[in-house]
Design a protein around this motif. Structure first.
Motif, PDB file in Angstrom:
ATOM      1  N   ALA A   1      76.813  49.297 -74.402  1.00 17.11           N
ATOM      2  CA  ALA A   1      76.936  47.858 -74.643  1.00 17.11           C
ATOM      3  C   ALA A   1      75.964  47.063 -73.778  1.00 17.11           C
ATOM      4  CB  ALA A   1      78.368  47.409 -74.379  1.00 17.11           C
ATOM      5  N   TYR A   2      75.789  47.466 -72.524  1.00 18.37           N
ATOM      6  CA  TYR A   2      74.848  46.776 -71.640  1.00 18.37           C
ATOM      7  C   TYR A   2      73.419  46.886 -72.175  1.00 18.37           C
ATOM      8  CZ  TYR A   2      78.163  46.004 -67.752  1.00 18.37           C
ATOM      9  OH  TYR A   2      79.190  45.579 -66.943  1.00 18.37           O
ATOM     10  N   ALA A   3      73.044  48.074 -72.672  1.00 17.16           N
ATOM     11  CA  ALA A   3      71.698  48.254 -73.215  1.00 17.16           C
ATOM     12  C   ALA A   3      71.484  47.356 -74.431  1.00 17.16           C
ATOM     13  CB  ALA A   3      71.468  49.720 -73.577  1.00 17.16           C
ATOM     14  N   THR A   4      72.498  47.279 -75.294  1.00 22.39           N
ATOM     15  CA  THR A   4      72.411  46.417 -76.477  1.00 22.39           C
ATOM     16  C   THR A   4      72.306  44.955 -76.073  1.00 22.39           C
ATOM     17  OG1 THR A   4      73.699  48.002 -77.787  1.00 22.39           O
ATOM     18  CG2 THR A   4      73.581  45.740 -78.612  1.00 22.39           C
ATOM     19  N   ALA A   5      73.137  44.534 -75.118  1.00 20.64           N
ATOM     20  CA  ALA A   5      73.132  43.138 -74.674  1.00 20.64           C
ATOM     21  C   ALA A   5      71.794  42.759 -74.049  1.00 20.64           C
ATOM     22  CB  ALA A   5      74.265  42.902 -73.682  1.00 20.64           C
ATOM     23  N   ALA A   6      71.259  43.628 -73.198  1.00 21.03           N
ATOM     24  CA  ALA A   6      69.984  43.329 -72.545  1.00 21.03           C
ATOM     25  C   ALA A   6      68.858  43.214 -73.568  1.00 21.03           C
ATOM     26  CB  ALA A   6      69.660  44.402 -71.512  1.00 21.03           C
ATOM     27  N   LEU A   7      68.867  44.094 -74.575  1.00 24.97           N
ATOM     28  CA  LEU A   7      67.857  44.007 -75.627  1.00 24.97           C
ATOM     29  C   LEU A   7      67.970  42.676 -76.356  1.00 24.97           C
ATOM     30  CD1 LEU A   7      65.638  45.911 -76.887  1.00 24.97           C
ATOM     31  CD2 LEU A   7      67.298  46.414 -78.663  1.00 24.97           C
ATOM     32  N   ALA A   8      69.197  42.237 -76.598  1.00 26.79           N
ATOM     33  CA  ALA A   8      69.408  40.949 -77.278  1.00 26.79           C
ATOM     34  C   ALA A   8      68.931  39.770 -76.430  1.00 26.79           C
ATOM     35  CB  ALA A   8      70.887  40.777 -77.617  1.00 26.79           C
ATOM     36  N   MET A   9      68.996  39.898 -75.119  1.00 27.19           N
ATOM     37  CA  MET A   9      68.573  38.816 -74.226  1.00 27.19           C
ATOM     38  C   MET A   9      67.060  38.661 -74.168  1.00 27.19           C
ATOM     39  SD  MET A   9      71.024  39.465 -70.919  1.00 27.19           S
ATOM     40  CE  MET A   9      72.804  39.660 -71.099  1.00 27.19           C
ATOM     41  N   GLY A  10      66.322  39.700 -74.524  1.00 25.28           N
ATOM     42  CA  GLY A  10      64.881  39.655 -74.345  1.00 25.28           C
ATOM     43  C   GLY A  10      64.539  39.885 -72.881  1.00 25.28           C
ATOM     44  N   THR A  11      63.428  39.319 -72.422  1.00 19.94           N
ATOM     45  CA  THR A  11      62.976  39.582 -71.053  1.00 19.94           C
ATOM     46  C   THR A  11      63.977  39.102 -70.009  1.00 19.94           C
ATOM     47  OG1 THR A  11      61.678  37.531 -71.140  1.00 19.94           O
ATOM     48  CG2 THR A  11      60.532  39.595 -71.657  1.00 19.94           C
ATOM     49  N   ALA A  12      64.825  38.133 -70.342  1.00 23.34           N
ATOM     50  CA  ALA A  12      65.861  37.704 -69.403  1.00 23.34           C
ATOM     51  C   ALA A  12      66.847  38.822 -69.109  1.00 23.34           C
ATOM     52  CB  ALA A  12      66.600  36.487 -69.957  1.00 23.34           C
ATOM     53  N   GLY A  13      66.898  39.812 -69.990  1.00 25.40           N
ATOM     54  CA  GLY A  13      67.797  40.932 -69.794  1.00 25.40           C
ATOM     55  C   GLY A  13      67.443  41.785 -68.590  1.00 25.40           C
ATOM     56  N   ILE A  14      66.204  41.746 -68.136  1.00 24.69           N
ATOM     57  CA  ILE A  14      65.790  42.553 -66.983  1.00 24.69           C
ATOM     58  C   ILE A  14      66.505  42.063 -65.727  1.00 24.69           C
ATOM     59  CG2 ILE A  14      63.849  43.308 -65.578  1.00 24.69           C
ATOM     60  CD1 ILE A  14      62.069  42.830 -68.079  1.00 24.69           C
ATOM     61  N   ASP A  15      66.449  40.748 -65.462  1.00 28.24           N
ATOM     62  CA  ASP A  15      67.150  40.202 -64.294  1.00 28.24           C
ATOM     63  C   ASP A  15      68.654  40.376 -64.426  1.00 28.24           C
ATOM     64  OD1 ASP A  15      64.814  39.438 -63.055  1.00 28.24           O
ATOM     65  OD2 ASP A  15      64.862  37.404 -63.859  1.00 28.24           O
ATOM     66  N   TRP A  16      69.169  40.261 -65.651  1.00 31.31           N
ATOM     67  CA  TRP A  16      70.608  40.434 -65.859  1.00 31.31           C
ATOM     68  C   TRP A  16      71.025  41.856 -65.501  1.00 31.31           C
ATOM     69  CZ3 TRP A  16      73.625  43.481 -69.131  1.00 31.31           C
ATOM     70  CH2 TRP A  16      74.977  43.122 -69.200  1.00 31.31           C
ATOM     71  N   LEU A  17      70.242  42.833 -65.911  1.00 32.50           N
ATOM     72  CA  LEU A  17      70.562  44.221 -65.582  1.00 32.50           C
ATOM     73  C   LEU A  17      70.483  44.463 -64.076  1.00 32.50           C
ATOM     74  CD1 LEU A  17      68.722  46.163 -68.425  1.00 32.50           C
ATOM     75  CD2 LEU A  17      71.193  46.028 -68.077  1.00 32.50           C
ATOM     76  N   ASP A  18      69.562  43.799 -63.392  1.00 33.14           N
ATOM     77  CA  ASP A  18      69.436  43.968 -61.944  1.00 33.14           C
ATOM     78  C   ASP A  18      70.728  43.612 -61.219  1.00 33.14           C
ATOM     79  OD1 ASP A  18      66.825  44.893 -61.858  1.00 33.14           O
ATOM     80  OD2 ASP A  18      65.955  42.888 -61.680  1.00 33.14           O
ATOM     81  N   ARG A  19      71.542  42.774 -61.843  1.00 33.95           N
ATOM     82  CA  ARG A  19      72.766  42.306 -61.185  1.00 33.95           C
ATOM     83  C   ARG A  19      74.000  43.114 -61.584  1.00 33.95           C
ATOM     84  NH1 ARG A  19      70.356  37.500 -62.983  1.00 33.95           N
ATOM     85  NH2 ARG A  19      71.968  37.184 -64.579  1.00 33.95           N
ATOM     86  N   ARG A  20      73.841  44.160 -62.398  1.00 34.25           N
ATOM     87  CA  ARG A  20      74.993  44.972 -62.801  1.00 34.25           C
ATOM     88  C   ARG A  20      75.302  45.994 -61.716  1.00 34.25           C
ATOM     89  NH1 ARG A  20      76.899  41.466 -65.024  1.00 34.25           N
ATOM     90  NH2 ARG A  20      75.024  40.342 -64.442  1.00 34.25           N
ATOM     91  N   ALA A  21      76.472  45.900 -61.141  1.00 34.36           N
ATOM     92  CA  ALA A  21      76.875  46.859 -60.110  1.00 34.36           C
ATOM     93  C   ALA A  21      77.127  48.232 -60.731  1.00 34.36           C
ATOM     94  CB  ALA A  21      78.137  46.370 -59.411  1.00 34.36           C
TER      95      ALA A  21
END
Length: 239
Positions: A197-217
């Motif tokens: 689900a995280y991979a799908t969500a990050a792909l949907a976010m576009g490049t903003a997904g990179i910073d979002w993933l950085d914050r996933r514990a």
């Protein structure tokens, strides 16, 4: 689910027991397909979406998946959306979750050294048949015969979402158009449903997904953008 399922059992068990365990995994995956496939009009998820099955009548698995998707919608600020296409499609969670359940069951049955691969969503535990940690290749997003990374570990859930096989099939639910900016997103953790689900969500976010993933514990990632730039977590278990 429109994909291939493979199981590699590395424990020194009698062949009949290994076949029995593999049959149980494939039986579970067929059950998941019958219940959650969006390609089958008679699946429970399609009948629920059409209003032919009430929530009070739904199976325990369907109720669990619906609750998990609702939680993930909140955790991803709405970018993981099982209704992004206008109809219920929890596939971005179900494939990884199903493989995770299969792995959990193998572990409980005494088969602690295994690899379950559901169309590129991979759950490994223990050691490979060589006695070494499992190695998982991440497909190069422009060359189907090459890998761009190789991961290694004894307890990994690895999920990849990308546009290189099915085209831009993941929607940005806020704009209602196919997501762009990222070519491939791989997420690594210990729960394959969440990683999927995280991979799908990050792909949907576009490049903003990179910073979002950085914050996933407790989850690491490898991302390749449309312009071929690669971003990798410092603690990604790569070889």
């Amino acid at each position: 689910m429109g994909t291939a399922i493979t199981v590699d059992l590395a424990d020194d068990l009698p062949p009949t027991r290994l076949h029995e365990l593999a049959d149980q995994v494939f039986g579970w995956m067929r059950e998941v397909d019958a219940r959650f496939s969006t390609y089958r009009d008679d699946s429970e998820v399609c009948r629920f979406d059409r209003g032919e099955v009430l929530l009070s009548e739904a199976s325990a698995d369907l109720r669990f998946v619906l609750e998990a998707c609702a939680d993930l919608w909140g955790a991803t600020d709405g970018f993981f959306d099982a209704y992004a296409t206008g109809r219920l499609d929890p596939s971005g969670f179900v494939k990884g979750w199903a493989a995770q359940v299969a792995s959990d069951r193998l572990l409980a049955a005494g088969a602690g050294n295994h690899c379950v691969n559901a169309g590129g969503d991979v759950r490994v535990r223990g050691l490979s048949p060589s006695g070494e940690p499992w190695r998982i290749g991440i497909r190069h997003p422009w060359d189907e015969m090459a890998t761009c990374l190789v991961l290694a570990g004894t307890d990994l859930a690895v999920a990849t979402s990308g546009i290189y096989e099915r085209g831009p099939h993941v929607l940005d639910p806020r704009r209602g158009v196919p997501a762009d900016g990222l070519r491939s997103v791989t997420v690594v953790g210990t729960d394959l449903g969440i990683a999927d689900a995280y991979a799908t969500a990050a792909l949907a976010m576009g490049t903003a997904g990179i910073d979002w993933l950085d914050r996933r514990a407790n989850y690491t990632h490898a991302v390749i953008t449309d312009n071929a730039r690669q971003y990798v977590s410092p603690t990604l278990p790569k070889t």
